[in-house]
Motif scaffolding. Sequence first.
Motif, PDB file in Angstrom:
ATOM      1  N   GLU A 276       1.617   4.665   8.412  1.00 49.75           N
ATOM      2  CA  GLU A 276       2.894   4.304   7.776  1.00 49.75           C
ATOM      3  C   GLU A 276       2.354   4.765   5.890  1.00 49.75           C
ATOM      4  N   LEU A 277       1.481   4.998   6.291  1.00 46.30           N
ATOM      5  CA  LEU A 277       0.782   5.127   4.477  1.00 46.30           C
ATOM      6  C   LEU A 277      -0.515   6.562   4.795  1.00 46.30           C
ATOM      7  N   PRO A 278       1.010   7.848   4.708  1.00 48.52           N
ATOM      8  CA  PRO A 278      -0.001   8.814   5.091  1.00 48.52           C
ATOM      9  C   PRO A 278      -0.688   9.684   3.948  1.00 48.52           C
ATOM     10  N   GLN A 279      -0.433   8.938   2.618  1.00 49.37           N
ATOM     11  CA  GLN A 279      -0.845   8.983   1.476  1.00 49.37           C
ATOM     12  C   GLN A 279      -2.442   8.205   1.255  1.00 49.37           C
ATOM     13  N   LEU A 280      -3.035   7.182   2.250  1.00 53.11           N
ATOM     14  CA  LEU A 280      -4.035   6.672   2.221  1.00 53.11           C
ATOM     15  C   LEU A 280      -6.157   7.254   2.538  1.00 53.11           C
TER      16      LEU A 280
ATOM     17  N   CYS B 222      -8.504   5.143  11.726  1.00 54.39           N
ATOM     18  CA  CYS B 222      -9.694   5.966  10.209  1.00 54.39           C
ATOM     19  C   CYS B 222      -9.709   7.169  11.134  1.00 54.39           C
ATOM     20  N   ARG B 223     -10.449   7.311  11.803  1.00 56.30           N
ATOM     21  CA  ARG B 223     -11.189   8.700  12.337  1.00 56.30           C
ATOM     22  C   ARG B 223      -9.718   9.794  12.473  1.00 56.30           C
ATOM     23  N   ARG B 224      -8.228   9.186  13.293  1.00 57.68           N
ATOM     24  CA  ARG B 224      -7.982   9.959  13.630  1.00 57.68           C
ATOM     25  C   ARG B 224      -7.676  10.555  12.502  1.00 57.68           C
ATOM     26  N   LEU B 225      -6.862   9.964  11.689  1.00 62.30           N
ATOM     27  CA  LEU B 225      -6.634  10.152  10.467  1.00 62.30           C
ATOM     28  C   LEU B 225      -6.768  10.916   9.203  1.00 62.30           C
ATOM     29  N   GLY B 226      -8.690  10.491   9.707  1.00 58.50           N
ATOM     30  CA  GLY B 226      -8.803  11.104   8.353  1.00 58.50           C
ATOM     31  C   GLY B 226      -9.246  10.583   7.187  1.00 58.50           C
ATOM     32  N   VAL B 227      -8.975   9.040   7.139  1.00 61.11           N
ATOM     33  CA  VAL B 227      -9.351   8.123   6.160  1.00 61.11           C
ATOM     34  C   VAL B 227     -10.505   6.927   6.433  1.00 61.11           C
ATOM     35  N   ALA B 228     -11.274   7.693   4.828  1.00 64.46           N
ATOM     36  CA  ALA B 228     -12.062   7.221   4.930  1.00 64.46           C
ATOM     37  C   ALA B 228     -12.544   5.898   5.199  1.00 64.46           C
TER      38      ALA B 228
ATOM     39  N   ILE C  75      -6.069  -4.018   8.375  1.00 61.73           N
ATOM     40  CA  ILE C  75      -5.307  -2.900   8.448  1.00 61.73           C
ATOM     41  C   ILE C  75      -5.352  -1.758  10.147  1.00 61.73           C
ATOM     42  N   THR C  76      -4.188  -2.114  10.372  1.00 61.50           N
ATOM     43  CA  THR C  76      -3.843  -1.732  11.639  1.00 61.50           C
ATOM     44  C   THR C  76      -3.717   0.065  12.061  1.00 61.50           C
ATOM     45  N   ALA C  77      -3.517   0.302  13.063  1.00 58.33           N
ATOM     46  CA  ALA C  77      -3.235   1.445  12.708  1.00 58.33           C
ATOM     47  C   ALA C  77      -1.813   1.537  12.774  1.00 58.33           C
ATOM     48  N   GLU C  78      -1.172   1.103  12.952  1.00 54.50           N
ATOM     49  CA  GLU C  78      -0.011   0.585  12.954  1.00 54.50           C
ATOM     50  C   GLU C  78       0.841   1.041  10.778  1.00 54.50           C
ATOM     51  N   HIS C  79      -0.079  -0.030  10.526  1.00 55.55           N
ATOM     52  CA  HIS C  79       0.031   0.279   9.181  1.00 55.55           C
ATOM     53  C   HIS C  79      -0.752   1.823   8.873  1.00 55.55           C
ATOM     54  N   LEU C  80      -2.065   1.936   9.280  1.00 55.70           N
ATOM     55  CA  LEU C  80      -1.501   3.536   9.108  1.00 55.70           C
ATOM     56  C   LEU C  80      -0.786   4.275   9.489  1.00 55.70           C
TER      57      LEU C  80
ATOM     58  N   LEU D 267       0.896  -1.264   0.196  1.00 51.45           N
ATOM     59  CA  LEU D 267      -0.297   0.224  -0.050  1.00 51.45           C
ATOM     60  C   LEU D 267       1.112   1.435   0.054  1.00 51.45           C
ATOM     61  N   ALA D 268       2.111   1.019  -0.311  1.00 53.43           N
ATOM     62  CA  ALA D 268       3.051   2.327   0.331  1.00 53.43           C
ATOM     63  C   ALA D 268       2.854   3.272  -0.929  1.00 53.43           C
ATOM     64  N   ASP D 269       2.216   3.135  -1.807  1.00 52.75           N
ATOM     65  CA  ASP D 269       1.715   4.670  -2.835  1.00 52.75           C
ATOM     66  C   ASP D 269       0.671   4.721  -2.419  1.00 52.75           C
ATOM     67  N   ALA D 270      -0.245   4.162  -2.830  1.00 53.88           N
ATOM     68  CA  ALA D 270      -1.687   3.572  -2.867  1.00 53.88           C
ATOM     69  C   ALA D 270      -2.680   4.759  -2.245  1.00 53.88           C
ATOM     70  N   THR D 271      -3.594   5.626  -2.674  1.00 54.68           N
ATOM     71  CA  THR D 271      -4.597   6.222  -2.499  1.00 54.68           C
ATOM     72  C   THR D 271      -5.775   5.398  -1.353  1.00 54.68           C
TER      73      THR D 271
END
Length: 315
Positions: A60-64, A82-88, A53-58, A40-44
């Motif tokens: 490292e994935l700021p573009q998701l 996901c809520r904290r990081l704004g990931v839908a 998909i865990t908090a630890e994964h997220l 998921l390194a360059d995934a949106t």
Amino acid sequence: MERIIFLDRGGISVPLRAPCFPHRWTEYPDTRAAEVVERLADATVAITDQVAITAEHLAELPQLRMIAVAATGVNHVDLEACRRLGVAVSNVRNWSVSVPEHVFSLVLALRRNLLAYHEAVQGGVWQRSEGYLVQVEPMPRSLYGATLGIIGVGALGSAVAALGEAFGMEILCAERKGASEVRAGRTPFPEVLAKSDVLVLLCPLTEDSCGMIGKAELELMPRHAILINCGRGGLLDEAALAQALAEGTIAGAGLDVLAQEPPRDGSPLLDLKQPNLIVTPHVAWISDRSLATLAEQLIGNLEGFVLGHPRNLVV
């Protein structure tokens, strides 16, 4: 351009149409936990069926931007992160017409004692019989006039209730366990256990529902009752259920889910070799029509999010 990565495409064995927006699509049959961040390194947009998909994964994935779950249950995604990081996060809903059918496949097989009768024929008992039939104990029980208790009255629970009514069953919809008030159309949880000839679990696995059926709850059920779980394995205590089946506390159980899947570490239930227990390998949701509906809804969720009218959002 959106970069879409499907982490475990192998579980969705039907064609997926291309989303109607510019994108690059990559899919993998399955993904191990250690591979999630790299893939998921360059995934949106990430699509997952069962890959966690865990908090630890997220972290490292700021573009998701979005996680599209190709299932209804979302307990394998860290929703708070996901809520904290704004990931839908979206899921698919009301898509499996086959789950209610599978519920009644298990119900009918157990109530009609089909495994024992099949074994009687396969073992030559009927062929050696002096009469025109072979009767195996316990005697098959009709669904007509029996009471069907449902725990988890969403779309699937409502569909199971409709099938039960078609068989002439009385329907009891359970209130939440431990609820202080009983809503209209619901029956107190303990009363549903005590009155149900067939008890069906279809609720999601949450902190409140985890382990909701244990030794005490099984002892409330009639001895002739059967238990069906097509919800999540963690809803019940497997050791307690195995003991109840072995001791005759209840008459039978049909399960499509276990607490650990696949059950590489075993399960007390898998050690039971008796016709009053049927375990299927998490396949209740699978059918041609169900998967086609899931596939279209999954792509629709992607399109809705990217084009500005999101749907089926969990977060």
